[in-house]
Design a protein around this motif. Structure first.
Motif, PDB file in Angstrom:
ATOM      1  N   ASN A  66      88.295 -42.684  75.832  1.00  0.00           N
ATOM      2  CA  ASN A  66      87.964 -43.875  75.046  1.00  0.00           C
ATOM      3  C   ASN A  66      86.725 -43.648  74.183  1.00  0.00           C
ATOM      4  O   ASN A  66      86.653 -44.134  73.049  1.00  0.00           O
ATOM      5  N   SER A  69      87.735 -41.588  71.249  1.00  0.00           N
ATOM      6  CA  SER A  69      88.463 -42.448  70.318  1.00  0.00           C
ATOM      7  C   SER A  69      87.491 -43.309  69.500  1.00  0.00           C
ATOM      8  O   SER A  69      87.652 -43.461  68.285  1.00  0.00           O
ATOM      9  N   ALA A  70      86.473 -43.846  70.164  1.00  0.00           N
ATOM     10  CA  ALA A  70      85.476 -44.674  69.464  1.00  0.00           C
ATOM     11  C   ALA A  70      84.698 -43.835  68.453  1.00  0.00           C
ATOM     12  O   ALA A  70      84.432 -44.289  67.334  1.00  0.00           O
ATOM     13  N   ARG A  73      86.761 -43.432  65.470  1.00  0.00           N
ATOM     14  CA  ARG A  73      86.782 -44.661  64.679  1.00  0.00           C
ATOM     15  C   ARG A  73      85.503 -44.810  63.865  1.00  0.00           C
ATOM     16  O   ARG A  73      85.531 -45.316  62.743  1.00  0.00           O
ATOM     17  N   TYR A  79      85.446 -48.333  63.179  1.00  0.00           N
ATOM     18  CA  TYR A  79      84.716 -48.793  64.359  1.00  0.00           C
ATOM     19  C   TYR A  79      84.172 -50.199  64.122  1.00  0.00           C
ATOM     20  O   TYR A  79      83.668 -50.520  63.056  1.00  0.00           O
ATOM     21  N   CYS A  82      88.667 -55.071  65.131  1.00  0.00           N
ATOM     22  CA  CYS A  82      89.745 -55.267  66.096  1.00  0.00           C
ATOM     23  C   CYS A  82      91.015 -54.562  65.620  1.00  0.00           C
ATOM     24  O   CYS A  82      91.440 -54.735  64.474  1.00  0.00           O
ATOM     25  N   GLU A  83      91.611 -53.775  66.513  1.00  0.00           N
ATOM     26  CA  GLU A  83      92.849 -53.076  66.169  1.00  0.00           C
ATOM     27  C   GLU A  83      94.021 -54.041  65.998  1.00  0.00           C
ATOM     28  O   GLU A  83      94.976 -53.722  65.318  1.00  0.00           O
ATOM     29  N   THR A  99      83.090 -49.007  73.630  1.00  0.00           N
ATOM     30  CA  THR A  99      84.412 -48.428  73.370  1.00  0.00           C
ATOM     31  C   THR A  99      85.457 -49.492  73.030  1.00  0.00           C
ATOM     32  O   THR A  99      86.631 -49.155  72.858  1.00  0.00           O
ATOM     33  N   LYS A 101      88.125 -51.869  71.555  1.00  0.00           N
ATOM     34  CA  LYS A 101      89.056 -51.748  70.436  1.00  0.00           C
ATOM     35  C   LYS A 101      89.528 -53.114  69.953  1.00  0.00           C
ATOM     36  O   LYS A 101      90.084 -53.230  68.875  1.00  0.00           O
TER      37      LYS A 101
END
Length: 123
Positions: A66, A69-70, A73, A79, A82-83, A99, A101
């Motif tokens: 995670n 992944s951050a 982003r 970053y 909101c996904e 982290t 999302k």
């Protein structure tokens, strides 16, 4: 989110990642250094400690994913958004969970859905 804020979160994520890597290394060394010739009580105690350590290491490994992944982003400029909705997540939420999302509203919807799903399955 401005450059200073992104740099803050990047450094925080990198620091957290380094701490996790160090802890995972310690767990691996502890496992490797264990003597197998101890009595049954010692062995049982070690196995219980090992089970807990492996469970924690599994959580930390997922957290490292995670974090990576951050960091991606941050590099891509996504970053802090909101996904699900594309709305800003908000600094207070990111300070609590760097982290994240999903914004708080989307996360609450997800948790309600999961709770409803578990309830429907009888868990």
């Amino acid at each position: 989110m401005n450059t200073t804020q992104l740099d803050f979160f990047r450094q925080r994520l990198l620091s957290e990642r380094a701490e996790l890597e160090a802890h995972l290394k310690e767990v691996k060394m502890a496992i490797a250094s264990h003597e197998r010739d101890s009595d049954e009580a010692d062995q049982a105690s070690f196995e219980e400690e090992l089970r807990l350590a492996l469970r924690q290491a599994d959580r930390e490994s997922r957290l490292m994913t995670n974090i990576d992944s951050a960091l991606k982003r941050i590099e891509s400029g996504e970053y802090g958004f909101c996904e699900e909705t594309g709305e800003p997540i908000g600094i207070p939420r990111l300070l609590f969970r760097p982290t994240a999302k999903l914004c708080i509203e989307a996360k609450e919807r997800q948790e309600r859905k999961e709770h409803h799903y578990r309830k429907a399955r009888g868990e």
